[in-house]
Design an enzyme around this catalytic site. Structure first.
Site: not given
Ligand SMILES: Nc1nc2c(ncn2[C@@H]2O[C@H](COP(=O)(O)OP(=O)(O)OP(=O)(O)O)[C@@H](O)[C@H]2O)c(=O)[nH]1
Length: 243
Positions: A116, A133, A159
């Site tokens: 992740d 993206d 992600e």
């Molecule tokens: N650009 C983009 N962002 C995405 C996509 N799918 C999910 N996200 C974003 O991924 C982010 C996931 O954030 P969190 O689950 O809070 O986790 P994090 O900020 O990575 O924090 P940790 O996992 O704790 O390190 C969110 O802001 C979602 O909007 C995508 O297809 N494209």
């Protein structure tokens, strides 16, 4: 230069020409004989011309049918690709990861890596979703470049990614995950503030016959432990069980 098509009716054509020659020469033959031969020549000539036209049409239709069959096969492949792959990154989608993992586990032991991206929300919030993206695509590219053994890479969530590794033991899978972690951490993703991207990794290993759910939840739990213990690291599920 293309070869002229062989005349399928060469023999019949020769017979027709011979009959025409007889018809022309034997001017004094009985009228009935000449009339019958004349009709025969005319019907035979027409039959040859129509048959040639039908053969040409049938060749054309066969060619068009072959082209349609090729197009259909291309469309079926495209449909199969779209049904099994994530449209953004080209990695396998969640359903395809589950299907392939179950396929491997039915036949052999299998290791699984779940990773992740760290602080990904911050990347989106700071630089926008399109930049996020490109990070997702860049991470998949790192995984693909690093994977040197048979295995499959999937995007199972926003992600979050999975690498399934048939017939790899815990140590081998851990080393592969380490290489992947380093490849991501060292890559220049060209972010506006020149910051780096990291990811946290969990690794599980299952004997043949195990189910996807157990492999995934153990690797996922190890990945969360990697997050809790500082991110940008690899944790094996068996290390959790011993702790
Ligand atoms: N650009 C983009 N962002 C995405 C996509 N799918 C999910 N996200 C974003 O991924 C982010 C996931 O954030 P969190 O689950 O809070 O986790 P994090 O900020 O990575 O924090 P940790 O996992 O704790 O390190 C969110 O802001 C979602 O909007 C995508 O297809 N494209």
């Amino acid at each position: 230069m293309s070869q002229p098509n062989p005349d399928l009716f060469d023999q019949e054509n020769c017979a027709l020409l011979a009959a025409q020659a007889v018809y022309n020469i034997e001017a004094g033959a009985a009228d009935t004989y000449r009339t019958a031969l004349g009709e025969l020549i005319s019907c035979y000539d027409q039959l040859l011309r129509q048959t040639r036209r039908l053969v040409r049409r049938s060749d054309r239709q066969e060619f068009e049918m072959n082209q349609l069959n090729h197009r259909l096969a291309d469309l079926a492949n495209e449909l199969e690709y779209r049904a099994t792959h994530d449209s953004l990154s080209g990695a396998l989608n969640r359903a395809a990861v589950i299907e392939r993992a179950q396929h491997f586990l039915a036949r052999s032991d299998m290791a699984m890596i779940v990773l992740d991206i760290d602080h990904f929300k911050q990347v989106n919030d700071s630089f926008g979703h399109p930049v996020g993206d490109t990070i997702i695509c860049g991470v998949v590219d790192c995984l693909q470049r690093t994977l040197q053994t048979p295995g499959e890479i999937g995007r199972v969530g926003g992600e979050e990614f999975t690498v399934i590794l048939p017939q790899q033991n815990y140590l081998q899978a851990q080393q592969i995950a380490e290489h992947m972690r380093a490849a991501i951490a060292e890559r220049d993703f060209a972010l506006p503030d020149a910051s780096r991207i990291t990811a946290s990794f969990g690794v599980s290993w299952m004997p043949a016959g195990a189910d996807f759910g157990t492999a995934y939840s153990e690797a996922d739990e190890a990945m969360y432990e990697a997050k809790r213990s500082g991110r940008n690291r690899v944790i094996r599920a068996d290390q959790l069980l011993r702790a």
